[in-house]
Design an enzyme around this catalytic site. Structure first.
Site, PDB file in Angstrom:
ATOM      1  N   TYR A 119      -4.226  -5.887  -1.724  1.00 55.01           N
ATOM      2  CA  TYR A 119      -3.250  -5.521  -0.682  1.00 55.01           C
ATOM      3  C   TYR A 119      -3.881  -5.761   0.684  1.00 55.01           C
ATOM      4  CZ  TYR A 119      -0.219  -2.758   2.311  1.00 55.01           C
ATOM      5  OH  TYR A 119       0.643  -2.362   3.301  1.00 55.01           O
ATOM      6  N   GLU A 207       2.828  -7.696   6.054  1.00 55.34           N
ATOM      7  CA  GLU A 207       2.291  -7.122   4.814  1.00 55.34           C
ATOM      8  C   GLU A 207       2.195  -8.190   3.730  1.00 55.34           C
ATOM      9  OE1 GLU A 207       4.721  -4.438   2.276  1.00 55.34           O
ATOM     10  OE2 GLU A 207       3.115  -2.987   2.587  1.00 55.34           O
TER      11      GLU A 207
END
Ligand code: ADP
Ligand code: MG
Length: 399
Positions: A119, A207
């Protein structure tokens, strides 16, 4: 403003960030043709909506077992089948809410062999004024869950705008991902490119979930969510063009045309207020007296009668609105202008719900007089508390 994954990947590609090859498709034919342009043997068909969790989502019309909004395919024909199933159907994910979102566009991209998922995101930290990396080894998962259950697995790293991105930031990101050697170099370079893109295009959030390590030892961004600072869009006409109004609330789009700050909410009391602070105070006091606001709306400091009328129409067009509270403090704004705006709007669209008006400040007597003489069925209030109680009661009496 948010854009779709395929648009975000185009932006990233232009900064040299590694993303899989792929093509957007608006219908099943285009999806099949897109697969024909990719090497195969594995393709991924991805629903393009402004919400995450697509992979684990499901289509309302197809049932839970039919597959989600991110599907693997092994031939162009299979890509076509998935495309035909997904398009025009409603995808429900943890981020869309129970109503889901209709899928109007797809992205067909090359399938990657995934060895590991990470991530990585960038956002503006308002407390420090820094742009921060948020990095975790737990990719592909909902980051809120990771933050809740294993917060130690998330590293936040701020970049001082005075220095910009430095090699040590890249090393810190690589270390947080547990990468060494060539992969650490790749991670550092990738982080630098993401930072450059973020700053150059005035992003608010970026993101990458997941960032993956592929079977052939490459880091690649498999998903991209990108949001921009709306106030900076005039500097980026190419980004502004990517806006997909079908993804946004129709009332919010109309409000932005009139330069009104409007956010739709779940309640039933429509609010028209001037100033963001007063708007928040008004929402609080409605809640305090047991009601729920249907929106946040700040008509701004120097609104004209036309702007007030536009705001009033947006509120009355919302079928959930069972009552309206107008709470205006006339400073720069004059109460008579507000009153005229309300009357213009009511004449045009009618008024079928109770309306409480509280005016105070500049030209308040003239404003009240205009409303009284209009013959409109308006409940007037003297102060904020009184106004909130009156509208909550009026709406309560209806049900
Ligand atoms: P969402 O976050 O909306 O569910 P993603 O793009 O992150 O959508 O896709 C969900 C999952 O599907 C990813 O975590 C990844 O495991 C897999 N996936 C997505 N794109 C690809 C791809 N190009 N190749 C292989 N797997 C993919
Ligand atoms: Mg994702």
């Amino acid at each position: 403003m948010h854009i779709h994954e395929y648009q975000a990947k185009d932006v990233l590609r232009s900064y040299g960030v590694p993303v899989p090859d792929g093509f957007a498709a608006m219908d099943a034919d285009e999806a099949q043709a897109a697969a024909g342009k990719l090497p195969g043997p594995v393709f991924v068909v991805k629903a393009q909506i402004h919400a995450g969790g697509r992979g684990k989502g499901s289509f309302k019309e197809l049932g839970a077992d039919a597959g989600g909004g991110v599907r693997l395919a092994r031939s162009a024909d299979e890509v076509r089948e998935h495309a035909a199933q997904m398009l025009n159907n409603t995808l429900v994910t943890v981020q869309t809410g129970p109503d889901g979102k209709q899928v109007n566009r797809l992205y067909v991209e090359a399938g990657s062999q995934i060895d590991k998922e990470f991530y990585l995101s960038l956002l503006v930290d308002r407390a420090t004024g820094f742009t921060s990396f948020v990095v975790s080894t737990e990719g592909g998962m909902d980051i809120e869950t990771v933050a809740h259950e294993t917060p130690e697995k998330i590293l936040t790293l701020g970049v001082d705008p005075a220095t910009g991105f430095m090699p040590h930031h890249g090393r810190a990101v690589a270390k947080a991902l547990g990468l060494t050697g060539d992969l650490a170099k790749q991670a550092g370079a990738l982080a630098g490119k993401l930072y450059t893109a973020f700053m150059a295009r005035d992003m608010e959030m970026l993101e990458i979930n997941p960032l993956v390590l592929t079977g052939d030892g490459q880091l690649r961004c498999l998903d991209a969510k990108m949001g921009f600072d709306s106030n900076a869009l005039s500097r980026h006409p190419d980004i502004a063009e990517m806006r997909d109004e079908t993804e946004e609330d129709a009332k919010e789009i109309e409000a932005s045309r009139h330069d009104l700050s409007y956010i739709a909410l779940d309640g039933d009391i429509g609010c028209m207020v001037n100033g963001a602070g007063l708007a928040m105070g008004t929402m609080d006091i409605i809640k305090y007296h047991g009601g729920t606001p249907a929106n946040f709306l700040d008509v701004g400091g120097g609104a004209t009668a036309e702007k007030v009328a536009a705001a009033f129409k947006i509120i009355t067009a919302d079928p959930n609105v069972k009552g309206i509270l107008v709470n205006i403090f006339g400073g720069i704004m004059r109460c008579d202008v507000i009153a005229e705006g309300i009357i213009t709007a009511v004449k045009e669209v009618g008024l079928s719900v109770p309306l409480v008006v509280r005016l105070e400040g500049t030209k308040v007597a003239e404003g009240k007089k205009i409303i009284e003489e209009s013959g409109l069925n308006v409940i007037s209030a003297d102060d904020l508390d009184d106004a909130a109680q009156k509208i909550v009661k009026a709406v309560g009496d209806l049900s």
